[in-house]
Write an enzyme that holds these catalytic residues in place. Sequence first.
Site, PDB file in Angstrom:
ATOM      1  N   ASP A  82      57.941   3.577 -55.719  1.00 52.97           N
ATOM      2  CA  ASP A  82      57.851   4.771 -56.560  1.00 52.97           C
ATOM      3  C   ASP A  82      58.044   6.041 -55.731  1.00 52.97           C
ATOM      4  O   ASP A  82      57.656   6.103 -54.555  1.00 52.97           O
ATOM      5  CB  ASP A  82      56.500   4.823 -57.272  1.00 52.97           C
ATOM      6  CG  ASP A  82      56.385   3.756 -58.363  1.00 52.97           C
ATOM      7  OD1 ASP A  82      57.430   3.158 -58.710  1.00 52.97           O
ATOM      8  OD2 ASP A  82      55.272   3.521 -58.860  1.00 52.97           O
ATOM      9  N   ARG A 301      54.197  10.177 -62.989  1.00 47.91           N
ATOM     10  CA  ARG A 301      53.179  10.856 -62.163  1.00 47.91           C
ATOM     11  C   ARG A 301      53.805  12.109 -61.575  1.00 47.91           C
ATOM     12  O   ARG A 301      54.539  12.052 -60.592  1.00 47.91           O
ATOM     13  CB  ARG A 301      52.654   9.926 -61.057  1.00 47.91           C
ATOM     14  CG  ARG A 301      51.858   8.751 -61.605  1.00 47.91           C
ATOM     15  CD  ARG A 301      51.192   7.936 -60.509  1.00 47.91           C
ATOM     16  NE  ARG A 301      50.514   6.793 -61.077  1.00 47.91           N
ATOM     17  CZ  ARG A 301      51.037   5.575 -61.198  1.00 47.91           C
ATOM     18  NH1 ARG A 301      52.270   5.362 -60.769  1.00 47.91           N
ATOM     19  NH2 ARG A 301      50.351   4.583 -61.731  1.00 47.91           N
TER      20      ARG A 301
END
Length: 486
Positions: A82, A301
């Site tokens: 990520d 996020r």
Amino acid sequence: MASSLIVVESPAKVKTIKKFLGQNFQVMASVGHVKDLPKSSLGIDIEKDFSPTYQVMEAKRKVLSEIKRAANQSEDIYLAPDPDREGEAIAWHIAEEIGLDKKPIYRVLFNDLTKSTVISALENPTRLDFNKYEAQQTRRILDRLVGYQISPILWDKVKRGLSAGRVQSVAVRIICDREEEIKNFVSVEYWNLTAVLTGQTPHPFEARLTRIDGKKAKLSNEEQVNALLEILKETPYVVNKIDKKEVKRQPPAPFTTSKLQQEASRWFRFSAKKTMSVAQKLYEGIDLGKEGSVGLITYMRTDSFRIADEAIHAVRDYIQNNYPLEYLPHKAHVYKNAQKTQDAHEAIRPSTMTYRPQDIKEFLTPDQFKLYQLIWNRFIASQMNPAIFDQTTIDITGADCTFRAQGQVMKFPGFTIVYTEGKEEKEDENGNGNDKLLPELKEHENLKLLKLDTQQKFTQPPPRYSEASLVRELEENGIGRPSTYA
């Protein structure tokens, strides 16, 4: 045999990425972190600049061994965990185990999982970011220092098995402070007084007592109220002032992590944890039948309102093709980030405007559909024209008292045809009635009193935090990050 290896963080991404690439790429998942500080000891040398000692996690030995074997058989290695600090740490730890000097090791960042994004990232790889890795290490070291040095105090004073966290401990403090406020709160009686009036037109309307003798109205007991009622029943009422103005309500910015968690809590009663779990699946990919697995949203996020230029062009084209022209502003809206924003990733938005929520509803669970539609609508609304209202405020005098009536009429719905923000329960209870329609009145017009309504009230203690309001409190005080709110 595949000549290139791609390592991602989540197994759910493997299938999606494999679909986009040919046989020359092998895609594997680390399934999260592969190395961590030891469980049995502090793992940080406080005397030597807080240097950490990492170990391969027992549960990841097999996974790491398979990744290293595949790396030895590949010409190029692309590390694609990520695109945040945790992902950077995973990439560094895998690179260290493979051997940083053995083969070309590249870092690729996927902000969303669409074919164009994946291919573009592979065509333009970057290097591992040591500064971002150091930032993650600092946070991990702080977590360990707080956890290992404060937790034993909890075991001694409260209960064994409890743990203290760098963010969680502050959150507990905030909750305890609020509980103390509630416990010490002393309720005070007050009264509201409303006049129901009518002018030359037969349409009755309400006006709230706001001032007595030019000062803010304060009625604290029934005796005061009854004495005032005797005066007000016999007094004439006159329109003193009418203030009409056009008010614009600007569209909300696209979602950041905290704003998504707050809105999902208000609209659907989702916990922050559930919101992130559903968003993760939307990001990693949903099987859309013939289309295969498709990542529907960008990385979930983020603390940034930034939107990529191509996404702004796409949503403006969508608005132009699906709504009347007056809903599209001449220029795209640009939302400013707060000063402490890291701006590592875009705001949360649909990865493409191709898949409308209603068109793919059959492939989504009810929760996935709700969250995807929320993200979709918010993104479209963020690039629409503002809503426009005619707001009217009427001040009425009776004896030495001033009553105020407020109302607004929508002239142009703007972004509200797509999206309106959810409200906290307390906000709903305290609504000020600004959306009420008022009759046409003139200044100095005499009014007829129909009745006077009184309402006894008591001040209420501050409410306990909901998940949405706690996340908002943490964010406003600079506590925690998008990855820690849940």
